[in-house]
Design an enzyme around this catalytic site. Structure first.
Site, PDB file in Angstrom:
ATOM      1  N   ASP A   1       4.414 -25.655 -18.110  1.00  0.00           N
ATOM      2  CA  ASP A   1       5.605 -25.145 -18.790  1.00  0.00           C
ATOM      3  C   ASP A   1       6.289 -24.127 -17.886  1.00  0.00           C
ATOM      4  O   ASP A   1       5.657 -23.189 -17.392  1.00  0.00           O
ATOM      5  CB  ASP A   1       5.197 -24.490 -20.113  1.00  0.00           C
ATOM      6  CG  ASP A   1       6.396 -24.074 -20.949  1.00  0.00           C
ATOM      7  OD1 ASP A   1       7.531 -24.424 -20.580  1.00  0.00           O
ATOM      8  OD2 ASP A   1       6.200 -23.387 -21.959  1.00  0.00           O
TER       9      ASP A   1
ATOM     10  N   ASP B   1      11.698 -28.414 -19.774  1.00  0.00           N
ATOM     11  CA  ASP B   1      10.886 -27.479 -19.003  1.00  0.00           C
ATOM     12  C   ASP B   1       9.388 -27.628 -19.245  1.00  0.00           C
ATOM     13  O   ASP B   1       8.609 -26.747 -18.879  1.00  0.00           O
ATOM     14  CB  ASP B   1      11.313 -26.039 -19.305  1.00  0.00           C
ATOM     15  CG  ASP B   1      11.124 -25.674 -20.773  1.00  0.00           C
ATOM     16  OD1 ASP B   1      10.920 -26.581 -21.604  1.00  0.00           O
ATOM     17  OD2 ASP B   1      11.180 -24.463 -21.099  1.00  0.00           O
ATOM     18  N   GLU B   2       8.954 -28.733 -19.846  1.00  0.00           N
ATOM     19  CA  GLU B   2       7.541 -28.941 -20.130  1.00  0.00           C
ATOM     20  C   GLU B   2       7.117 -30.365 -19.802  1.00  0.00           C
ATOM     21  O   GLU B   2       7.892 -31.311 -19.992  1.00  0.00           O
ATOM     22  CB  GLU B   2       7.227 -28.700 -21.604  1.00  0.00           C
ATOM     23  CG  GLU B   2       7.344 -27.288 -22.086  1.00  0.00           C
ATOM     24  CD  GLU B   2       7.025 -27.191 -23.560  1.00  0.00           C
ATOM     25  OE1 GLU B   2       5.860 -26.927 -23.907  1.00  0.00           O
ATOM     26  OE2 GLU B   2       7.942 -27.407 -24.369  1.00  0.00           O
TER      27      GLU B   2
END
Length: 415
Positions: free
Chosen positions: A6, A101-102
């Site tokens: 993350d 974003d993960e």
């Protein structure tokens, strides 16, 4: 074992990639039209700056505290996200991109120390993209999510936390707040709290069948995942969306039908591009326009446009939407927002052909492919004339940073 990688304060971190002078400074990122704060880095949170607060109310406070303020730069964020995911794919071919974003990574067959492996992931992403990440490693997705959040909570973890043994699992669950568990939403948490649950350990200790009877199978899966039993598979190819919407509020009130037509054409173009990315076709399109609820006259109208056949052709969709728009438009009103939604989506490969019905031609399919290929190499290089050139209605982003990686005229310069 699975790893959840993350990006830390992703939007704010993106703003520092080409501005190293900002590293260590408090940073906030604003929503569309610079309305409210949607992202804060660790330094901004330490100052007590609230998330989702109205920007205009605290603009002076932010200035006095030396906070760097940016409008949302989706072009930059999207490109840096792509670079992060490409870097992660070097570590394993089994990657599920969970969000911008993960990403979940499968560590099946890993023969080296998992903590060292996670540290290497952090170093490589930083070296290649200059985005800081945290890594949580555990046998299930829910535990990996939990481990990732623990990795972020303290600098003592150095961005990595692993749950590999029963002792580590128990320790992590006993100290982890129930409301932060992946799968426990805001509506569900108060009901669990009423039954005396306060930590992830309290939830994991419940009888699975009783929990399923009271709260459903989804929460039961969360419980089993917390106990180390995988219930959620790694999804390398996410399910195609069943609906695709493209909506935006305008940077200023729009009064003219011609400006609304430009906005609708632009939104339809964006939605159709997303449609082709997942290799789908649409047969129904929704169109809506509205004024602000805070204006003296609130007006909101929507309409459904039925297409003659399932299609991914932007030209056809825009043509029919522009024909329908005058039926919804009322002159002299200050329009605040418009949107386009693609409905009744089907996979292009599974289209049911009919000898008696008109179908999209192969030539039109190839044309759309060529359009996407050109715009992938040169974003915004080709577009419909109906999108307009002088677009004063576009959303306000007065503090947007340059598109450092996607526009030739905004490439960073070294002097």
């Amino acid at each position: 074992m699975l790893a959840l990688v993350d990006c830390n304060s992703f939007y704010a971190s993106c703003e520092t990639v080409f501005r190293p002078d900002l590293r260590g400074r408090p940073i906030v990122v604003l929503s569309n039209n610079d309305g409210c704060i949607v992202a804060r880095n660790r330094q901004a949170k330490a100052l007590g700056i609230p998330g989702f607060g109205a920007y205009f109310k605290i603009a002076e406070q932010l200035r006095q505290q030396g906070v760097a303020v940016f409008s949302s730069n989706y072009e930059l964020y999207g490109d840096l996200s792509r670079r992060v995911m490409e870097c992660l794919s070097d570590f394993t071919p089994d990657v599920e991109i969970y969000s911008i974003d993960e990403a979940f990574l499968s560590l099946q067959g890993l023969t080296v120390d998992s903590r060292s492996y996670a540290a290497q992931i952090r170093r490589d992403v930083w070296r290649q993209v200059r985005i800081p990440v945290s890594v949580g490693i555990a046998p299930t997705k829910t535990l990996a999510k939990l481990a990732n959040q623990i990795a972020k909570q303290s600098t003592s973890h150095r961005g990595v936390y692993t749950i590999e043994t029963e002792t580590q699992r128990r320790q992590a669950l006993r100290n982890f707040p129930l409301q932060d568990v992946w799968g426990v939403g805001r509506k569900l948490y108060p009901r669990l709290q009423e039954q005396g649950m306060a930590t992830a350990w309290d939830l994991a200790s419940q009888p699975p069948k009783l929990l399923r009877k009271q709260f459903g199978v989804t929460l039961e899966r969360t419980l089993r995942e917390l106990n180390g039993e995988p219930c959620l598979e790694l999804d390398e190819l996410p399910e195609p969306k069943q609906q695709i919407f493209s909506t935006r509020s305008f940077g200023q009130r729009v009064y003219q039908l011609s400006e609304l037509q430009q906005a609708v054409s632009s939104y339809a173009t964006r939605a159709m591009q997303k449609l082709r990315q997942q290799d789908s076709l649409t047969s129904t399109v929704q169109l809506f326009i509205q004024t602000s609820r805070y204006d003296p006259i609130y007006y909101s109208r929507s309409g459904i446009v039925r297409l003659p056949y399932p299609t991914n052709d932007t030209r056809l969709v825009v043509q029919l939407l522009l024909q329908a728009l005058p039926q919804l438009f009322r002159p002299e009103l200050p329009y605040y927002k418009a949107g386009v939604g693609l409905l009744e989506l089907i996979p292009a490969a599974h289209q049911q052909l009919d000898l008696l019905e008109t179908q999209q031609s192969e030539r039109d399919h190839r044309l759309m492919q060529a359009l996407d290929q050109i715009n992938q190499r040169h974003p915004g290089g080709l577009f419909l004339a109906s999108n307009g050139i002088h677009t004063g209605w576009q959303m306000k982003r007065l503090k947007r940073s340059p598109a450092y990686t996607t526009r030739w005229d905004q490439l960073p310069r070294v002097t």
